[in-house]
Design an enzyme around this catalytic site. Structure first.
Site, PDB file in Angstrom:
ATOM      1  N   GLN A 153      51.873  50.856  56.966  1.00 33.32           N
ATOM      2  CA  GLN A 153      50.528  51.005  57.505  1.00 33.32           C
ATOM      3  C   GLN A 153      49.548  50.012  56.911  1.00 33.32           C
ATOM      4  OE1 GLN A 153      50.152  55.140  55.725  1.00 33.32           O
ATOM      5  NE2 GLN A 153      48.023  54.473  55.412  1.00 33.32           N
ATOM      6  N   CYS A 159      47.780  56.741  58.322  1.00 35.24           N
ATOM      7  CA  CYS A 159      49.014  57.512  58.156  1.00 35.24           C
ATOM      8  C   CYS A 159      49.198  58.532  59.265  1.00 35.24           C
ATOM      9  CB  CYS A 159      49.012  58.211  56.809  1.00 35.24           C
ATOM     10  SG  CYS A 159      47.693  59.429  56.605  1.00 35.24           S
ATOM     11  N   HIS A 302      47.346  63.274  53.513  1.00 28.73           N
ATOM     12  CA  HIS A 302      48.298  62.247  53.939  1.00 28.73           C
ATOM     13  C   HIS A 302      49.246  62.800  54.994  1.00 28.73           C
ATOM     14  CE1 HIS A 302      50.485  58.571  53.775  1.00 28.73           C
ATOM     15  NE2 HIS A 302      51.525  59.035  53.123  1.00 28.73           N
TER      16      HIS A 302
END
Length: 364
Positions: A153, A159, A302
């Site tokens: 990424q 993410c 995340h």
């Protein structure tokens, strides 16, 4: 460590001594001692280690002031890695490509989940609890061909987009037998969907988003393109989505109950699952099964992809073999275990069971 106070030197050395004691187990790789050797935290030794780090990861600093600042952050992260090793002795912690970033910088640049628990009030439904039944002791969708290569990424808080595409790639493979590499950039550029309950939790490119928001956007947009027709740039740009290039269409999505036995059952029957977790221990993670003594379950920051589970993750504190999850990350293959993370299973560790979703694709 966060700026301002920090630990006293005495406390730091106590933690370092603890980490060395825990690492005395012969199962641990001796190279981890690089971050728990007191001498590496002092004087020129720290700078030599920093120069080696910069060379290994191709780091360049434009000014002497920036170099000295990053050296200071690196030294703090050596101590932080030792703290993590003491708190998470079943994993290996040390120097990673993120060792010159503060905890705040790391979170803003390399995570990206924004908002609370997944919402399903508009499109998706909450999945019914599925009886575990006779599941295999270990299972891995990578072995079935349902998982694309580890992606990167970059320094973009996207993410959530990679977690979303991973779930769709797996679902489409199960439905069609074809593994397609789908476009995260379409989501970064074009998706502005917001959570129905938290109106300020909107998908916002490199500034974060939610996987369930992304599903809603893709259902409304008519689908998602492949990576080769809408390639990833690692920064937000103008939306270039072309409906004629749609490769996969979504039918619906579900959120999965928090019981980890049921999550394993859905994973086995439905395919890879998009999940959120607290990434606090991931900045220094090198390998092994992570099972921290303490890891907050409410702060989910995340998005990753749950691809399998195993039954025999060695646990030094619990004196036995314990199960673990296999998690695909989006920080490239140089991070962790060739881009993967193993996290102990059955404890709701780091909130792994609080934001889990599956997607259904259209086959006609």
């Amino acid at each position: 460590m966060k700026g301002g106070g920090g630990l006293t030197y005495a406390a730091c050395f106590t933690l370092l001594t603890c980490a060395l004691t825990l690492l005395a187990n012969p199962e641990y790789d001796p190279k981890i001692l690089q971050v728990t050797d007191n001498h590496h935290l002092l004087g020129t030794a720290a700078e030599l280690r920093f120069k080696s780090f910069a060379q290994e990861y191709g780091k360049e600093y434009s000014t002497r002031a920036e170099y000295l600042h990053r050296l200071g952050v690196f030294a703090e992260n050596l101590i932080r890695a030792a703290e993590h090793q003491a708190m998470d002795p079943t994993a290996k912690h040390g120097v990673t490509q993120f060792s010159d970033l503060s905890a705040e910088e790391f979170e803003s640049m390399y995570t990206g989940v924004r908002g609370g628990a997944a919402d399903t009030s508009e499109n998706g439904v909450v999945a019914e609890e599925m009886e575990a039944g006779d599941l295999p002791e270990s299972f891995d969708w990578r072995e079935r061909g349902a998982v694309t290569d580890v992606k990167m990424q970059g320094s973009c808080g996207s993410c959530w987009a990679f977690s979303t595409t991973g779930a769709i790639e797996g679902a489409n493979f199960i439905a069609t037998g074809k593994l397609l590499n789908l476009s995260e950039q379409q989501l970064v550029d074009c998706d502005h969907a917001c959570d129905a309950k938290e109106k300020d939790a909107c998908d916002n490119g490199c500034s974060g988003g939610l996987m369930t928001n992304a599903y809603k956007y893709l259902i409304e947009a008519g689908g998602i393109e492949e990576e080769n027709s809408y390639p990833y740039t690692g920064k937000r740009g103008e939306c270039q989505f072309k409906p004629q290039n749609v490769a996969v269409k979504l039918a619906n999505f579900t959120t999965i109950p928090i019981n980890e036995d049921h999550i394993a059952t859905y994973l086995f029957h439905q395919g890879p699952l998009a999940v959120g977790l607290n990434a606090v221990f991931m900045q220094t993670y090198i390998g092994g099964v992570s099972c921290p003594l303490i890891c907050g379950k409410r702060w989910i920051n995340h998005g990753v992809l749950l691809v399998g589970y195993g039954s025999r993750g060695y646990s030094i504190l619990r004196f036995g073999y314990k199960p673990y999850w296999i998690i695909k990350n989006s920080w490239g293959k140089r991070w962790g275990e060739h881009g993967y993370y193993r996290l102990c299973r059955g404890h709701g560790m780091c909130g792994i069971n609080t934001m889990v979703s599956a997607v259904m694709t259209q086959t006609s």
